[in-house]
Design an enzyme around this catalytic site. Structure first.
Site, PDB file in Angstrom:
ATOM      1  N   SER A  17       0.812  -1.237   0.000  1.00 47.94           N
ATOM      2  CA  SER A  17       0.000   0.000   0.000  1.00 47.94           C
ATOM      3  C   SER A  17       0.839   1.278   0.000  1.00 47.94           C
ATOM      4  O   SER A  17       0.410   2.268  -0.622  1.00 47.94           O
ATOM      5  CB  SER A  17      -1.049   0.002   1.121  1.00 47.94           C
ATOM      6  OG  SER A  17      -0.464  -0.125   2.386  1.00 47.94           O
ATOM      7  N   ASP A 125       1.464 -10.293  -1.988  1.00 50.71           N
ATOM      8  CA  ASP A 125       2.267  -9.842  -0.850  1.00 50.71           C
ATOM      9  C   ASP A 125       3.731 -10.277  -1.018  1.00 50.71           C
ATOM     10  O   ASP A 125       4.025 -11.466  -1.012  1.00 50.71           O
ATOM     11  CB  ASP A 125       1.656 -10.475   0.406  1.00 50.71           C
ATOM     12  CG  ASP A 125       2.385 -10.074   1.663  1.00 50.71           C
ATOM     13  OD1 ASP A 125       3.348  -9.288   1.565  1.00 50.71           O
ATOM     14  OD2 ASP A 125       1.970 -10.540   2.736  1.00 50.71           O
TER      15      ASP A 125
HETATM   16  P1  4NP Z   1       2.127  -5.630   3.056  1.00 55.08           P
HETATM   17  O1  4NP Z   1       3.131  -6.824   3.401  1.00 55.08           O
HETATM   18  O2  4NP Z   1       0.753  -6.097   3.491  1.00 55.08           O
HETATM   19  O3  4NP Z   1       2.208  -5.494   1.584  1.00 55.08           O
HETATM   20  O4  4NP Z   1       2.621  -4.420   3.826  1.00 55.08           O
HETATM   21  C1  4NP Z   1       3.197  -7.403   4.680  1.00 55.08           C
HETATM   22  C2  4NP Z   1       3.961  -6.826   5.652  1.00 55.08           C
HETATM   23  C3  4NP Z   1       4.064  -7.411   6.897  1.00 55.08           C
HETATM   24  C4  4NP Z   1       3.376  -8.581   7.162  1.00 55.08           C
HETATM   25  C5  4NP Z   1       2.603  -9.157   6.183  1.00 55.08           C
HETATM   26  C6  4NP Z   1       2.504  -8.564   4.940  1.00 55.08           C
HETATM   27  N1  4NP Z   1       3.515  -9.202   8.430  1.00 55.08           N
HETATM   28  O5  4NP Z   1       2.950 -10.281   8.614  1.00 55.08           O
HETATM   29  O6  4NP Z   1       4.175  -8.659   9.323  1.00 55.08           O
END
Ligand code: 4NP
Length: 156
Positions: A17, A125
């Site tokens: 994001s 992700d």
């Molecule tokens: P984002 O990626 O959703 O694109 O910011 C992630 C960042 C951290 C985590 C998961 C997705 N986490 O589990 O900490």
């Protein structure tokens, strides 16, 4: 006063994001619509609140000359009333957003990838990836989608 408001959402607000937000700000500037838009990003989860984006996200934005100074925050109930458009990156984001949307929420909850002219719907992700290719892909998808969304809004 900004007449339109867009909020970009992902799970952690440190990878996808922030990139989508920075790309959208850039596209809005390029089309001289800066004063029309209020733009922000936020997380579904609270793990990274107050933090800078992941270093690979920052490197991707720097590579493409996108400035970014925002810190992660978690989505709040009021966001569903304040913003006109809330964009999720994948199906899970959309499901989470719909389940958190209060009864008086007015924002349109949209999948950013639904605006991709190439039909690549999911902005995956990249957090657990070893390298930064997933971040570059997120950037490229965001550019296509943000341009197409802006064109669509301009026609309505
Ligand atoms: P984002 O990626 O959703 O694109 O910011 C992630 C960042 C951290 C985590 C998961 C997705 N986490 O589990 O900490």
């Amino acid at each position: 006063m900004a007449s339109k408001k867009a909020l970009f959402i992902c799970l952690g607000n440190i990878c996808r994001s922030p990139i989508a937000e920075a790309v959208f700000i850039d596209e809005v500037k390029k089309s001289n619509q800066e004063s029309n838009w209020e733009i922000d990003s936020a997380a579904i989860g609270s793990w990274h609140v107050g933090k800078d984006p992941d270093r690979r996200a920052l490197a991707t934005m720097k590579k493409h000359n996108l400035a970014y100074n925002n810190k992660a925050r978690q989505i709040q109930k009021d966001d569903f009333k304040h913003y006109d458009y809330i964009f999720g990156m994948d199906e899970q984001n959309i499901a989470d957003l719909k389940s958190r949307c209060p009864k008086d929420g007015t924002a349109k909850i949209l999948m950013l990838g639904d605006f991709d002219p190439e039909g690549d719907r999911i902005i995956r992700d990249p957090y657990y990836d070893d390298g930064s290719e997933g971040f570059e892909k997120c950037y490229v998808q965001s550019v296509r989608c943000c341009k197409a969304f802006l064109e669509q809004v301009a026609q309505n």
